[in-house]
Design a protein around this motif. Structure first.
Motif, PDB file in Angstrom:
ATOM      1  N   CYS A   1       0.861  -1.180   0.000  1.00  0.00           N
ATOM      2  CA  CYS A   1       0.000   0.000   0.000  1.00  0.00           C
ATOM      3  C   CYS A   1       0.897   1.229   0.000  1.00  0.00           C
ATOM      4  O   CYS A   1       1.644   1.456   0.955  1.00  0.00           O
ATOM      5  CB  CYS A   1      -0.904  -0.006   1.216  1.00  0.00           C
ATOM      6  N   ALA A   2       0.818   1.987  -1.068  1.00  0.00           N
ATOM      7  CA  ALA A   2       1.620   3.203  -1.196  1.00  0.00           C
ATOM      8  C   ALA A   2       0.757   4.424  -0.882  1.00  0.00           C
ATOM      9  O   ALA A   2      -0.389   4.519  -1.343  1.00  0.00           O
ATOM     10  CB  ALA A   2       2.183   3.308  -2.607  1.00  0.00           C
ATOM     11  N   VAL A   3       1.329   5.326  -0.117  1.00  0.00           N
ATOM     12  CA  VAL A   3       0.612   6.524   0.318  1.00  0.00           C
ATOM     13  C   VAL A   3       1.357   7.761  -0.161  1.00  0.00           C
ATOM     14  O   VAL A   3       2.580   7.862   0.030  1.00  0.00           O
ATOM     15  CB  VAL A   3       0.474   6.544   1.847  1.00  0.00           C
ATOM     16  N   SER A   4       0.633   8.686  -0.760  1.00  0.00           N
ATOM     17  CA  SER A   4       1.282   9.899  -1.253  1.00  0.00           C
ATOM     18  C   SER A   4       1.440  10.921  -0.137  1.00  0.00           C
ATOM     19  O   SER A   4       0.802  10.815   0.914  1.00  0.00           O
ATOM     20  CB  SER A   4       0.445  10.511  -2.391  1.00  0.00           C
ATOM     21  N   GLY A   5       2.309  11.904  -0.391  1.00  0.00           N
ATOM     22  CA  GLY A   5       2.479  12.987   0.555  1.00  0.00           C
ATOM     23  C   GLY A   5       3.673  12.818   1.458  1.00  0.00           C
ATOM     24  O   GLY A   5       4.428  11.845   1.365  1.00  0.00           O
ATOM     25  N   SER A   6       3.818  13.784   2.344  1.00  0.00           N
ATOM     26  CA  SER A   6       5.017  13.868   3.174  1.00  0.00           C
ATOM     27  C   SER A   6       4.822  13.405   4.611  1.00  0.00           C
ATOM     28  O   SER A   6       5.762  13.482   5.410  1.00  0.00           O
ATOM     29  CB  SER A   6       5.515  15.315   3.183  1.00  0.00           C
ATOM     30  N   PHE A   7       3.636  12.952   4.950  1.00  0.00           N
ATOM     31  CA  PHE A   7       3.333  12.677   6.349  1.00  0.00           C
ATOM     32  C   PHE A   7       3.127  11.203   6.665  1.00  0.00           C
ATOM     33  O   PHE A   7       2.614  10.856   7.723  1.00  0.00           O
ATOM     34  CB  PHE A   7       2.096  13.469   6.770  1.00  0.00           C
ATOM     35  N   PHE A   8       3.545  10.344   5.741  1.00  0.00           N
ATOM     36  CA  PHE A   8       3.319   8.910   5.936  1.00  0.00           C
ATOM     37  C   PHE A   8       3.856   8.434   7.277  1.00  0.00           C
ATOM     38  O   PHE A   8       3.213   7.638   7.954  1.00  0.00           O
ATOM     39  CB  PHE A   8       3.982   8.116   4.802  1.00  0.00           C
ATOM     40  N   SER A   9       5.008   8.927   7.663  1.00  0.00           N
ATOM     41  CA  SER A   9       5.667   8.391   8.857  1.00  0.00           C
ATOM     42  C   SER A   9       4.869   8.611  10.138  1.00  0.00           C
ATOM     43  O   SER A   9       5.106   7.928  11.139  1.00  0.00           O
ATOM     44  CB  SER A   9       7.074   8.995   9.003  1.00  0.00           C
ATOM     45  N   ILE A  10       3.932   9.545  10.133  1.00  0.00           N
ATOM     46  CA  ILE A  10       3.167   9.802  11.349  1.00  0.00           C
ATOM     47  C   ILE A  10       1.777   9.171  11.323  1.00  0.00           C
ATOM     48  O   ILE A  10       1.020   9.287  12.280  1.00  0.00           O
ATOM     49  CB  ILE A  10       3.035  11.308  11.648  1.00  0.00           C
ATOM     50  N   TYR A  11       1.453   8.503  10.220  1.00  0.00           N
ATOM     51  CA  TYR A  11       0.150   7.845  10.120  1.00  0.00           C
ATOM     52  C   TYR A  11       0.172   6.499  10.834  1.00  0.00           C
ATOM     53  O   TYR A  11       1.172   5.773  10.777  1.00  0.00           O
ATOM     54  CB  TYR A  11      -0.233   7.588   8.671  1.00  0.00           C
ATOM     55  N   THR A  12      -0.948   6.156  11.442  1.00  0.00           N
ATOM     56  CA  THR A  12      -1.193   4.768  11.794  1.00  0.00           C
ATOM     57  C   THR A  12      -1.788   4.110  10.558  1.00  0.00           C
ATOM     58  O   THR A  12      -2.757   4.602   9.992  1.00  0.00           O
ATOM     59  CB  THR A  12      -2.175   4.656  12.968  1.00  0.00           C
ATOM     60  N   MET A  13      -1.183   3.011  10.168  1.00  0.00           N
ATOM     61  CA  MET A  13      -1.624   2.320   8.955  1.00  0.00           C
ATOM     62  C   MET A  13      -2.335   1.021   9.323  1.00  0.00           C
ATOM     63  O   MET A  13      -1.978   0.359  10.305  1.00  0.00           O
ATOM     64  CB  MET A  13      -0.424   2.001   8.059  1.00  0.00           C
ATOM     65  N   ALA A  14      -3.307   0.667   8.524  1.00  0.00           N
ATOM     66  CA  ALA A  14      -4.066  -0.547   8.812  1.00  0.00           C
ATOM     67  C   ALA A  14      -4.533  -1.207   7.525  1.00  0.00           C
ATOM     68  O   ALA A  14      -4.676  -0.548   6.493  1.00  0.00           O
ATOM     69  CB  ALA A  14      -5.257  -0.231   9.697  1.00  0.00           C
ATOM     70  N   TRP A  15      -4.732  -2.489   7.632  1.00  0.00           N
ATOM     71  CA  TRP A  15      -5.367  -3.271   6.573  1.00  0.00           C
ATOM     72  C   TRP A  15      -6.716  -3.773   7.098  1.00  0.00           C
ATOM     73  O   TRP A  15      -6.792  -4.299   8.221  1.00  0.00           O
ATOM     74  CB  TRP A  15      -4.509  -4.456   6.164  1.00  0.00           C
ATOM     75  N   HIS A  16      -7.735  -3.605   6.272  1.00  0.00           N
ATOM     76  CA  HIS A  16      -9.055  -4.145   6.544  1.00  0.00           C
ATOM     77  C   HIS A  16      -9.416  -5.061   5.382  1.00  0.00           C
ATOM     78  O   HIS A  16      -8.801  -4.990   4.316  1.00  0.00           O
ATOM     79  CB  HIS A  16     -10.086  -3.015   6.641  1.00  0.00           C
ATOM     80  N   ARG A  17     -10.416  -5.880   5.579  1.00  0.00           N
ATOM     81  CA  ARG A  17     -10.885  -6.704   4.478  1.00  0.00           C
ATOM     82  C   ARG A  17     -12.389  -6.891   4.554  1.00  0.00           C
ATOM     83  O   ARG A  17     -12.988  -6.793   5.629  1.00  0.00           O
ATOM     84  CB  ARG A  17     -10.183  -8.069   4.477  1.00  0.00           C
ATOM     85  N   GLN A  18     -12.966  -7.156   3.386  1.00  0.00           N
ATOM     86  CA  GLN A  18     -14.394  -7.440   3.320  1.00  0.00           C
ATOM     87  C   GLN A  18     -14.609  -8.622   2.393  1.00  0.00           C
ATOM     88  O   GLN A  18     -14.367  -8.522   1.182  1.00  0.00           O
ATOM     89  CB  GLN A  18     -15.186  -6.229   2.831  1.00  0.00           C
ATOM     90  N   GLY A  19     -15.027  -9.727   2.983  1.00  0.00           N
ATOM     91  CA  GLY A  19     -15.299 -10.923   2.198  1.00  0.00           C
ATOM     92  C   GLY A  19     -16.707 -10.905   1.643  1.00  0.00           C
ATOM     93  O   GLY A  19     -17.534 -10.085   2.045  1.00  0.00           O
ATOM     94  N   PRO A  20     -17.011 -11.822   0.734  1.00  0.00           N
ATOM     95  CA  PRO A  20     -18.344 -11.889   0.133  1.00  0.00           C
ATOM     96  C   PRO A  20     -19.422 -12.053   1.193  1.00  0.00           C
ATOM     97  O   PRO A  20     -19.374 -12.996   1.987  1.00  0.00           O
ATOM     98  CB  PRO A  20     -18.253 -13.119  -0.774  1.00  0.00           C
ATOM     99  N   GLY A  21     -20.382 -11.140   1.202  1.00  0.00           N
ATOM    100  CA  GLY A  21     -21.482 -11.225   2.145  1.00  0.00           C
ATOM    101  C   GLY A  21     -21.111 -10.940   3.582  1.00  0.00           C
ATOM    102  O   GLY A  21     -21.892 -11.210   4.492  1.00  0.00           O
ATOM    103  N   LYS A  22     -19.928 -10.396   3.795  1.00  0.00           N
ATOM    104  CA  LYS A  22     -19.468 -10.133   5.163  1.00  0.00           C
ATOM    105  C   LYS A  22     -19.240  -8.647   5.387  1.00  0.00           C
ATOM    106  O   LYS A  22     -19.100  -7.875   4.439  1.00  0.00           O
ATOM    107  CB  LYS A  22     -18.163 -10.892   5.432  1.00  0.00           C
TER     108      LYS A  22
END
Length: 116
Positions: free
Chosen positions: A22-43
């Motif tokens: 996951c690539a993020v643009s801009g200059s503030f990436f280092s201060i972000y909390t990053m997360a992965w979410h997912r959505q399965g079929p029907g969920k």
């Protein structure tokens, strides 16, 4: 406007591995909390993993021992390494960047399909 772009999804057989990026643009990436979410079929969408600006990680219980999240601040990129995949992992995986202000940015998602 901050852009969040996921990549690395695809079709994999059960037991296989994939690494999402996951690539993020801009200059503030280092201060972000990053997360992965997912959505399965029907969920509903669910949190998979997160990593703070200081590198503290959290994994959902069903992913522990199989998935790992990491970040490279020099590349403005967060990764999700997924091993021992099973068909229940089939989902669209979304990347989320959360600023200290509470503002959140989402990517459009990348599809992971695990065949049995």
């Amino acid at each position: 406007q901050v852009q969040v772009v996921e990549s690395g999804g695809g079709l994999v057989q059960a037991g296989g591995s994939l690494r999402l990026s996951c690539a993020v643009s801009g200059s503030f990436f280092s201060i972000y909390t990053m997360a992965w979410h997912r959505q399965g079929p029907g969920k509903q969408r669910e949190l998979v993993a997160s990593i703070t600006k200081s590198g503290n990680t959290m994994l959902a219980d069903s992913m522990k021992g199989r998935f790992a999240i990491s970040r490279d601040n020099a590349k403005n990129t967060v990764y999700l390494q997924m091993n021992s995949l099973n068909p229940e992992d089939t989902a669209i995986y979304y990347c989320n960047a959360k600023a200290p202000t509470g503002i959140e940015y989402w990517g459009k998602g990348t599809l992971v399909t695990v065949s049995s």
